[in-house]
Structure formats: structure tokens, C-alpha cells
Design a protein around this motif. Structure first.
Motif, mmCIF file in Angstrom:
data_model
loop_
_atom_site.group_PDB
_atom_site.id
_atom_site.type_symbol
_atom_site.label_atom_id
_atom_site.label_comp_id
_atom_site.label_asym_id
_atom_site.label_seq_id
_atom_site.Cartn_x
_atom_site.Cartn_y
_atom_site.Cartn_z
ATOM 1 N N PRO A 95 0.835 -1.206 0.000
ATOM 2 C CA PRO A 95 0.000 0.000 0.000
ATOM 3 C C PRO A 95 0.872 1.259 0.000
ATOM 4 O O PRO A 95 2.026 1.236 0.440
ATOM 5 C CB PRO A 95 -0.797 -0.113 1.306
ATOM 6 C CG PRO A 95 -0.669 -1.537 1.726
ATOM 7 C CD PRO A 95 0.651 -2.015 1.212
ATOM 8 N N LYS A 131 -7.770 -2.452 4.870
ATOM 9 C CA LYS A 131 -7.731 -2.270 3.425
ATOM 10 C C LYS A 131 -7.854 -3.647 2.780
ATOM 11 O O LYS A 131 -7.308 -4.618 3.291
ATOM 12 C CB LYS A 131 -6.422 -1.610 2.970
ATOM 13 C CG LYS A 131 -6.310 -0.121 3.274
ATOM 14 C CD LYS A 131 -4.997 0.439 2.730
ATOM 15 C CE LYS A 131 -4.839 1.916 3.041
ATOM 16 N NZ LYS A 131 -5.738 2.750 2.217
ATOM 17 N N TRP A 138 -5.874 -1.380 -3.835
ATOM 18 C CA TRP A 138 -6.305 -1.357 -2.434
ATOM 19 C C TRP A 138 -7.478 -0.401 -2.247
ATOM 20 O O TRP A 138 -7.502 0.688 -2.818
ATOM 21 C CB TRP A 138 -5.167 -0.916 -1.522
ATOM 22 C CG TRP A 138 -4.041 -1.892 -1.425
ATOM 23 C CD1 TRP A 138 -2.799 -1.773 -1.970
ATOM 24 C CD2 TRP A 138 -4.056 -3.155 -0.743
ATOM 25 N NE1 TRP A 138 -2.042 -2.875 -1.678
ATOM 26 C CE2 TRP A 138 -2.784 -3.738 -0.926
ATOM 27 C CE3 TRP A 138 -5.018 -3.837 -0.006
ATOM 28 C CZ2 TRP A 138 -2.455 -4.980 -0.385
ATOM 29 C CZ3 TRP A 138 -4.691 -5.074 0.526
ATOM 30 C CH2 TRP A 138 -3.425 -5.632 0.341
#
Length: 228
Positions: A95, A131, A138
Motif C-alpha cells: 500500500p 484495506k 487497495w
């Protein structure tokens, strides 16, 4: 002679017709089916019949991408040629880093994976604490914001020293002073901690002593005699 289907007479009739060039319709195929991660393209789904020689195309299902193969299969002799398409889960990767935020990646980063979000000490999550990896990347919006304590309350028979209109943030300190003649019981300061609480708790100011209530006080042998 009986020429009904499935009889010797019917079979003989077929043999006699072959030299005459009688054509039989070519074999067709049943509707093809994919697998868990392989599906027919939209164009192939619109087809209702699959005659000899027809070509249909498979593709990777949502959340998967092609690793190898063409996805092409052909109807030949009433059956489909072997499908060579191999699909694998999409990898969302790491992420995007965010200030004061960390991620628990123990469940991986492939399609469908769920990761938990945590913040540095003194910060708390605002938004989703998770997430999830989707086909587009994501999803789950969150930020880490500095913890704040409640606005300081006035200290009875004293004063809370805080020179800002904003609420105290993590690590900031407020101070306390008692009015003249009152005694501070507890600490003279409290810090806003990582849980949004004051530590130690605010003190109290004890009431005036008997001597302080007198307009005139004569002390003799450690005893105060009060004269008003």
C-alpha cells in the motif's frame, strides 16, 4: 427387412447410402465452461450454438491476470480443444505509505487479501481500520491523526493554565494553580496521553485552613487563636 433405427436393416441402409455421397451434419459442441478463475468473454457468452470449427475465447476472471496461454479453444469433432490459459491472482503490492501509519501484511497482498492498519503511538485511525485488495488496487481510506484530549475543565478554587483555544494534543501538558489559601492535592500538571486521557488525573484544591479564615490570628504554643 426392418429399417428402424438401431436395427441391422438401418445399419445396412446407411452403408448403402455412403457411396451415394449422402452428407451428414457435422458434430456440434456443447457450451464450453471455464474454471474458477477462467471465464468466457462477453462475445462468447452471446453465442447459443457451437458448430464444428467455431472458435471461442476465454479470459481471466475478475481479480486475476494472464500468466500464460492464449485462451483460445476450438470445437473439433464434437469436443473442445484443450484450454491452455493459466491465470493468477492480481498482486496489489505494498500500500502507499502514509505518515505515522503501518500495515499488517501477514495475509499477503494478492487479490482478496485483507490488511489491518495501525498508527504510531499518540495517533489514532480515522476511517477504515482495514484495506482490501481488489482488481483495481487497495480500497479502504484512512488517516492517522494526532490524539487529542478533552478541553481542560476549570479547577474549582483554582486555575487551569492552558493558553490555547485548541484542545490539548498527545504529549502536551496543562498546569494547575490553587487560589490563595487553598492547597493543591495531586500533581501540579497533567499530560495528554496516547489514549486521550489526562495523566495523572487533574488535582483538587482543598479548602482554607481555620487560620486563613481569621482576620486576626494569635499563635501561642503552636495553637492559633482567631479574632474576627
Amino acid at each position: 427387412m426392418d429399417f428402424s433405427p438401431h436395427t441391422d436393416g438401418f445399419k445396412l441402409l446407411l452403408l448403402l447410402m455412403l457411396p451415394l455421397g449422402v452428407a451428414f451434419p457435422p458434430a456440434s459442441c456443447p457450451k464450453p465452461h471455464g474454471r474458477e478463475n477462467i471465464v468466457l468473454t462477453n462475445e462468447a457468452l452471446l453465442l447459443n450454438t457451437f458448430p464444428e470449427g467455431v472458435v471461442v475465447l476465454f479470459e481471466c476472471a475478475n481479480g486475476y491476470e494472464k500468466e500464460s496461454g492464449s485462451g483460445v479453444t476450438t470445437c473439433t469433432g464434437g469436443s473442445w480443444t484443450e484450454l491452455d490459459l493459466i491465470c493468477k491472482k492480481i498482486d496489489c503490492g505494498l500500500p502507499t505509505p502514509q505518515e505515522h501509519m503501518s500495515f499488517n501484511l501477514s495475509r499477503g497482498t494478492l487479490f482478496g487479501a485483507l490488511i489491518s492498519i495501525s498508527c504510531d503511538k499518540g495517533y489514532q485511525v480515522y476511517g477504515s481500520s482495514f484495506k482490501r485488495c481488489y482488481a483495481t488496487g487497495w480500497r479502504g481510506r484512512a488517516t492517522c491523526q494526532l490524539v487529542k484530549c478533552a478541553s481542560p475543565e476549570n479547577l474549582s478554587n483554582g486555575k487551569t493554565v492552558w493558553d490555547s483555544t485548541d484542545r490539548p494534543k498527545y504529549g502536551e501538558v496543562i498546569r494547575f494553580v490553587c487560589n490563595e489559601g487553598y492547597t493543591l492535592v495531586g500533581g501540579d500538571s497533567s499530560m495528554c496521553d496516547e489514549k486521550g486521557k489526562y495523566n495523572p488525573p487533574p488535582p483538587v484544591c482543598e479548602g482554607k485552613s481555620a487560620a486563613s479564615k481569621c482576620s486576626t490570628c494569635l499563635v501561642k504554643d503552636l495553637v492559633c487563636f482567631c479574632f474576627n
